[in-house]
Scaffold this motif. Sequence first.
Motif, short mmCIF file in Angstrom:
data_model
loop_
_atom_site.label_atom_id
_atom_site.label_comp_id
_atom_site.label_asym_id
_atom_site.label_seq_id
_atom_site.Cartn_x
_atom_site.Cartn_y
_atom_site.Cartn_z
N TYR A 45 -0.23 8.20 -0.61
CA TYR A 45 -0.99 7.14 -0.28
C TYR A 45 -1.69 7.40 1.09
CZ TYR A 45 1.08 4.14 -3.81
OH TYR A 45 1.49 3.54 -5.09
N ARG A 46 -0.87 8.23 1.89
CA ARG A 46 -1.54 8.37 3.16
C ARG A 46 -2.84 9.18 3.22
NH1 ARG A 46 4.26 9.66 5.68
NH2 ARG A 46 4.34 10.60 3.60
N GLU A 47 -2.98 10.01 2.20
CA GLU A 47 -4.17 10.87 2.37
C GLU A 47 -5.35 10.16 1.60
OE1 GLU A 47 -4.55 14.18 -0.68
OE2 GLU A 47 -2.58 14.01 -0.65
N ILE A 48 -5.05 8.92 0.88
CA ILE A 48 -6.35 8.55 0.19
C ILE A 48 -7.09 7.58 0.96
CG2 ILE A 48 -6.91 7.01 -1.74
CD1 ILE A 48 -4.09 7.97 -3.04
N PRO A 49 -8.40 7.80 1.25
CA PRO A 49 -9.09 6.76 2.24
C PRO A 49 -9.05 5.13 1.67
CG PRO A 49 -10.47 8.76 1.20
CD PRO A 49 -9.13 8.66 0.69
N HIS A 50 -8.73 4.43 2.78
CA HIS A 50 -8.85 3.04 2.62
C HIS A 50 -7.35 2.52 1.85
CE1 HIS A 50 -12.66 3.52 3.94
NE2 HIS A 50 -13.28 3.90 2.78
N PHE A 51 -6.41 3.47 1.51
CA PHE A 51 -5.45 2.83 0.68
C PHE A 51 -4.53 2.39 1.73
CE2 PHE A 51 -3.09 3.41 -3.08
CZ PHE A 51 -4.03 3.35 -4.24
N PRO A 52 -3.78 1.15 1.65
CA PRO A 52 -2.84 0.81 2.55
C PRO A 52 -1.69 1.61 2.46
CG PRO A 52 -3.25 -0.85 0.95
CD PRO A 52 -3.90 0.18 0.49
N GLU A 53 -0.63 1.67 3.29
CA GLU A 53 0.49 2.73 3.31
C GLU A 53 1.79 1.88 2.80
OE1 GLU A 53 2.32 5.22 6.59
OE2 GLU A 53 0.18 5.48 6.56
N SER A 54 2.65 2.51 2.04
CA SER A 54 3.91 1.64 1.76
C SER A 54 5.09 1.87 2.76
CB SER A 54 4.38 2.35 0.35
OG SER A 54 5.60 1.57 0.18
N THR A 55 5.40 0.61 3.00
CA THR A 55 6.57 0.70 4.00
C THR A 55 8.21 0.38 3.51
OG1 THR A 55 6.51 -1.61 4.48
CG2 THR A 55 5.19 -0.49 5.63
N VAL A 56 8.26 0.06 2.42
CA VAL A 56 9.60 -0.48 2.10
C VAL A 56 10.50 0.52 1.29
CG1 VAL A 56 9.16 -1.33 -0.32
CG2 VAL A 56 10.84 -2.43 0.86
N GLU A 57 11.60 0.63 1.55
CA GLU A 57 12.68 1.45 0.95
C GLU A 57 12.59 1.48 -0.56
OE1 GLU A 57 17.36 2.25 1.45
OE2 GLU A 57 16.52 1.20 3.05
N GLY A 58 12.67 2.70 -1.31
CA GLY A 58 12.66 2.43 -2.58
C GLY A 58 11.39 2.65 -3.16
N HIS A 59 10.34 2.82 -2.30
CA HIS A 59 8.82 3.03 -2.90
C HIS A 59 8.15 4.25 -2.13
CE1 HIS A 59 8.41 -1.11 -4.66
NE2 HIS A 59 9.25 -1.46 -3.85
N SER A 60 8.08 5.29 -2.57
CA SER A 60 7.91 6.43 -2.08
C SER A 60 6.34 6.75 -1.59
CB SER A 60 8.34 7.59 -2.72
OG SER A 60 7.66 7.93 -3.81
N GLY A 61 5.28 5.67 -2.47
CA GLY A 61 4.07 5.83 -1.80
C GLY A 61 3.26 6.85 -2.58
N LYS A 62 3.01 6.94 -3.77
CA LYS A 62 2.24 8.08 -4.32
C LYS A 62 1.50 7.71 -5.66
CE LYS A 62 4.73 12.42 -3.35
NZ LYS A 62 5.89 13.18 -4.03
N LEU A 63 0.28 8.08 -5.59
CA LEU A 63 -0.44 7.81 -6.83
C LEU A 63 -0.46 9.16 -7.53
CD1 LEU A 63 -2.23 5.53 -7.62
CD2 LEU A 63 -4.11 6.54 -6.42
N ILE A 64 0.14 8.91 -8.86
CA ILE A 64 0.58 10.03 -9.71
C ILE A 64 -0.44 10.04 -10.94
CG2 ILE A 64 2.28 11.17 -11.18
CD1 ILE A 64 4.05 9.72 -8.90
N PHE A 65 -1.21 11.44 -11.16
CA PHE A 65 -2.03 11.56 -12.46
C PHE A 65 -1.44 12.69 -13.14
CE2 PHE A 65 -4.26 10.00 -8.78
CZ PHE A 65 -5.30 9.11 -9.14
N GLY A 66 -1.40 12.17 -14.58
CA GLY A 66 -1.18 13.37 -15.62
C GLY A 66 -1.20 12.57 -16.96
#
Length: 269
Positions: A45-66
Amino acid sequence: MLEKIKETKEYIFSKVKTRPEVGIILGTGLGGLVKEIEIETDLDYREIPHFPESTVEGHSGKLIFGKLGGKPVVAMQGRFHFYEGYEMWQVIYPVRVMKYLGIKNLFVSNASGGVNPDFEIGDLMIITDHICLVPNPLIGKHIPEFGPRFPDMSEPYDKKLINLAKEIAAELGIKVQQGVYTATTGPTFETPAEYHYFRVIGSDTVGMSTVPEAIAARQMGIPCFAMSIITDLGVPGKIVEVSHEEVQKVASAAETKMTSIFKKMIERI
Ligand code: HPA
């Protein structure tokens, strides 16, 4: 807002070949579905422009494509909650982005506290309706391109997807409950009186997510399916201390059942 979303989309499409048809939002302790995805790319999430950043434990914060169930998907591993301090427009920002990435259906999961006395810990519940006790995410300036100012909510969760889920759960021999999910802000879990209140107003379960995302999907005309894992009970006589760790543990234990239902549904839509 539209400008931001288009920039986010352009960044994603410059990094990712997948053109997703299905969007998936993974709740607390439910990130394991990702193991079933044939991953093409994941973006922090940190590399995606304008995306908020996840803060809570158990949520790693990724957008996964496949690919999942043979279909191109985008999955959010980690979501944005109101209790983290985000504005509502940020909570639903990824759903807006997924619409512009081209998704045709949205699948949402969460962990919640059951207030229906027939429920047991570890049960799966198909969300058939909801009560929104968080600020409505559509409050604010109306952007006509997203959909109506006053969206219809007579079918917040898509009936065809609900029927498909029931059919698949029966085939797989997985017990599923159905019911009404009430969204509260959190971050406190409920007092016994609050659990009682939620039951009285018509809830089967209570949690801190999903409803804003479902509302955004509905406004944009995306059919939405949501499933909850009952991780604790707010039922008189069964109320015990709840912790985030316990919620994660129960959700992880039940998630293979949820994953197999999601995967088969995606295969068949
Ligand atoms: N209440 C609110 N949110 C929750 C609960 C609960 O009991 N369990 C998991 N998420």
